[in-house]
Write an enzyme that holds these catalytic residues in place. Structure first.
Site, mmCIF file in Angstrom:
data_model
loop_
_atom_site.group_PDB
_atom_site.id
_atom_site.type_symbol
_atom_site.label_atom_id
_atom_site.label_comp_id
_atom_site.label_asym_id
_atom_site.label_seq_id
_atom_site.Cartn_x
_atom_site.Cartn_y
_atom_site.Cartn_z
ATOM 1 N N ASP A 121 37.061 35.736 47.829
ATOM 2 C CA ASP A 121 36.889 36.590 46.385
ATOM 3 C C ASP A 121 36.062 35.134 45.949
ATOM 4 O O ASP A 121 35.735 34.203 46.271
ATOM 5 C CB ASP A 121 38.599 36.766 46.555
ATOM 6 N N HIS A 174 31.895 39.204 43.477
ATOM 7 C CA HIS A 174 33.193 38.718 44.389
ATOM 8 C C HIS A 174 32.928 37.565 44.969
ATOM 9 O O HIS A 174 34.203 37.247 46.157
ATOM 10 C CB HIS A 174 34.499 39.766 44.803
ATOM 11 N N GLU A 238 33.491 45.942 42.329
ATOM 12 C CA GLU A 238 33.218 45.227 41.431
ATOM 13 C C GLU A 238 31.755 44.334 41.044
ATOM 14 O O GLU A 238 32.245 43.094 40.598
ATOM 15 C CB GLU A 238 34.343 45.253 40.403
HETATM 16 C C1 ACM Z 1 39.508 46.261 43.534
HETATM 17 O O1 ACM Z 1 40.804 46.435 42.736
HETATM 18 N N1 ACM Z 1 38.939 45.701 42.359
HETATM 19 C C2 ACM Z 1 39.409 47.123 44.442
#
Ligand code: ACM
Length: 431
Positions: A121, A174, A238
């Site tokens: 991440d 991420h 995201e």
């Molecule tokens: C997430 O909670 N962004 C998968």
């Protein structure tokens, strides 16, 4: 069943004091399914018939949970969902191998069969990749990482307990830890980035160059060599598009690729990875995002809502409203952590034990999964504290055998006492 209901089992009224020598393993019965089993308990002993090795394992777990006095009768049992998962985020806070093995035991105790490791991440890269050593030399500075031998040990330990370890390598967002290690993956190689030390969503994402696609494919080549799982998760959630909108090079690249705009780039990236994984006979899993059409043939992990329909794709239901165990289990104070609004120790959203138990997943889904995001769980002890007892409720939902809530609470007490005797330290039972 996950937490036995002995009163319902005792159809003949009697019971047998269990001893190992009273157990007879019967030949497999394929009509029970690979994970199904039947226990026939009579005055002469206990017969265990299973559909396959996993069923035998689950039957023996039930037996040990029922003991020491096993009521006469027959239990025939099989799971409703093929994927019964727990996700552990080891990127935000690294979790030592010993704890991962302990968590595998906890999964097995609850007849859960997928451990999804969120390995990378913005805040950390936790998997050794031989070809790109800086990923861990730079990207794992906050905490640690798993060597290839660690992974082999975890995978083998899990397999003995019928748990598949599904790796997740996040892309194309991420990824700040990876870009900190290899700036040429980013959209502004002249800019030095650090492995991120804040929570949230970094806007620094991968660039769209063919060399970056190849980098990700190289990483996945090593991942599939280490993890035998038929599924590989590539994140996909995201992903901010600001860098692709602003950068002249990214805009030229979007045009070269014939993409209408930056919002199409994430789907393009995922499609490239799905095609690559298919060459390895692996299936791609990614998080669901509303603005992105799922790539055909991929498995979609739905986290924003509870709907299982995504145009024909296999679905794993992981709705945050039922399965995010980093949410506080109660609106009231629930432990002795100091309440400091500037340094929160838990997410503010509330997800109670009852909320999890009331999760009624669409049976059309392939599976269900609960999540242990670790922004606010710095230690294994804290993970265990937050995971339990909600994971027990989740396990009954995943197996497909929930009953009424007061009955669950009655059965949960002895179950937690059994876990406690094994050294498991969950949080308080907040009914
Ligand atoms: C997430 O909670 N962004 C998968």
């Amino acid at each position: 069943m996950i937490i036995p209901r002995p009163r319902e089992v005792a159809v003949d009224g009697g019971s047998v004091a269990f001893r190992r020598d009273l157990l007879r393993l019967m030949p497999d019965d394929p009509s029970l399914d690979e994970e199904g089993y039947r226990l026939d308990v009579s005055p002469s002993g206990v017969e265990l018939t299973a559909g396959g090795p996993a069923g035998r394992f689950y039957g023996s777990r039930t037996l040990s949970q029922l003991g020491p006095l096993i009521p006469y009768g027959t239990i025939e049992d099989r799971p409703r969902f093929a994927w019964r998962g727990v996700m552990l985020d080891v990127a935000r806070h690294f979790m030592p191998k010993a704890f991962v093995l302990r968590l595998v035991d906890l999964l097995a105790e609850h007849k859960l069969n997928v451990l999804h490791l969120h390995l990378t991440d913005d805040q950390g890269w936790r998997l050794e990749i031989e070809r790109y050593p800086l990923l861990t030399e730079v990207g794992a500075r906050r905490g640690g990482f798993y060597t290839r031998d660690d992974v082999r040990e975890i995978v083998a330990y899990a397999a003995e307990r019928f748990v598949t370890v599904v790796p997740e390598i996040e892309m194309p967002g991420h990824v700040q830890a990876a870009v900190a290690a290899y700036p040429h993956l980013g959209n502004d190689p002249s800019r030095e980035l650090e492995v991120w030390s804040e929570w949230g969503i970094s806007e620094h994402v991968l660039n769209l160059e063919e060399s970056t696609v190849r980098f990700c494919q190289d990483v996945l080549d090593e991942v599939v060599e280490l993890f035998p799982s038929p599924y590989v998760h590539v994140g996909g959630d995201e992903c901010p598009t600001t860098e692709w909108e602003r950068g002249p090079r990214a805009r030229r690249r979007l045009a070269e690729l014939g993409l209408a705009g930056p919002q199409e780039a994430c789907a393009w990236f995922i499609g490239r990875m799905a095609a690559h994984l298919e060459k390895h006979s692996r299936k791609l899993v990614c998080w669901d995002e509303p603005e992105r059409e799922p790539t055909p043939g991929t498995t979609v992990m739905v986290w924003r809502d509870e709907q299982a329909e995504r145009g024909g794709n296999d679905i794993i239901l992981a709705p945050h409203t039922r399965t995010y165990f980093d949410y506080r289990p109660s609106a009231a104070p629930f432990d002795d952590q100091p309440a400091d609004p500037d340094r929160p120790t838990v997410q503010e959203s509330v997800l109670t034990l009852a909320d999890t138990y009331a999760f009624a997943p669409d049976p059309a889904a392939r599976g269900v999964q609960c999540q242990l995001w670790t922004e606010y769980m710095p230690t294994p002890e804290r993970v265990e504290f937050m995971a339990l007892p909600r994971m027990c409720a989740f396990a009954e939902v995943a197996w497909g055998s929930p009953g009424d809530y007061p009955d669950f609470l009655r059965r949960l007490g002895p179950h937690l006492a059994r876990l406690s005797a094994q050294g498991v330290r969950g949080g308080p039972l907040i009914p």
